[in-house]
Design an enzyme around this catalytic site. Sequence first.
Site: not given
Ligand code: NAP
Length: 310
Positions: A225, A273
């Site tokens: 993001r 994006h």
């Molecule tokens: P997720 O499964 O919720 O994973 C988030 C990761 O971030 C987890 O490992 C979490 O830690 C870690 N995290 C969150 N807050 C943190 C903090 N304060 N300090 C350290 N680590 C932290 O999310 P996801 O499905 O992998 O997706 C990640 C992000 O990708 C989404 O939120 C979205 O913004 C982005 N995204 C972008 C696109 C695009 O097209 N560009 C598409 C889809 C998603 P824990 O494991 O300990 O909970």
Amino acid sequence: MTATILFASKSERWDTYEGPLRRALDALGLTYRLGTDFPSEEVDYIVYAPNSGIDDFTPFTRLKAVLNLWAGVEAVVGNPTLKVPLARMVDFGLTQGMTEWVVGHAMRHHLGMDAHIFGQDGIWRTETPPLARDRRIGLLGLGALGIAAGTALARLGFPVTGWSRSEKSVEGITCRHGDEGLRDTLAQADILILLLPDTPATQNILNADAMARMPKGAVVINPGRGPLIDDDALIAALDSGHLGHATLDVFRTEPLPPEHPFWAHPRITVTPHIASETRPDTAAQVIAENVRRGEAGAPLLHLVDRDLGY
Ligand code: NAP
């Protein structure tokens, strides 16, 4: 009981989602009404995109859950009118697409492809890149997307260090957490990939101090993001030569305004994006399964922690 499911997204999405959703709901033997227009008080589930125009959930008096079509929930998680469980999207197609995008852009920088793609200038450049095992990857975020991308890179031979909020163990990835873990991850990231959610705790996590900890010439790849990065600090680090390149898919303002300095910066690649998106066929199965669980009184998959914001 018949579940009434409101599809609330941009109108053009309905055409691509209706068939897959009906097939997935039918496959689970669910009794349902699915459409884009029901009286609010009859709706049990909203299949929801934050850009759908719905931002007041108060009229949905018998709502059981909101099923987000996107992985990111920053636009809805703090909505005070939302009183029911919120599930985010974890979808095979979304995950696979992100892995392909991340690996592709990491390989571009690892192999130095630009020198040959843009350097058709008669100069016979013979430098070969190091092997993957000699290029260190740092990964901020070890969730559904981070683990998949990190695992793919590790299988190619890259040493991958991943950082998350909670302690984790992932095969092939050196897992770190906490402040010291972040500092160590940054310090050995020749290529840094950001796959964190946008929360108050992650905004500006890649600030001037964090960039200063990265190796000289390091590359940043951000499909997470926009607010994860301090934009001015990034430009300063690229201009000074401390960082080598940034490939950015997400921005504080989207679409990225034409006059934004990122577009013209010689060391920044902008993609609009498109790193990945939810794929109707596979996402419909996740949504149908959550409706099934909701109707059975079972816990939903991929529930968002409203306090943590993701
Ligand atoms: P997720 O499964 O919720 O994973 C988030 C990761 O971030 C987890 O490992 C979490 O830690 C870690 N995290 C969150 N807050 C943190 C903090 N304060 N300090 C350290 N680590 C932290 O999310 P996801 O499905 O992998 O997706 C990640 C992000 O990708 C989404 O939120 C979205 O913004 C982005 N995204 C972008 C696109 C695009 O097209 N560009 C598409 C889809 C998603 P824990 O494991 O300990 O909970």
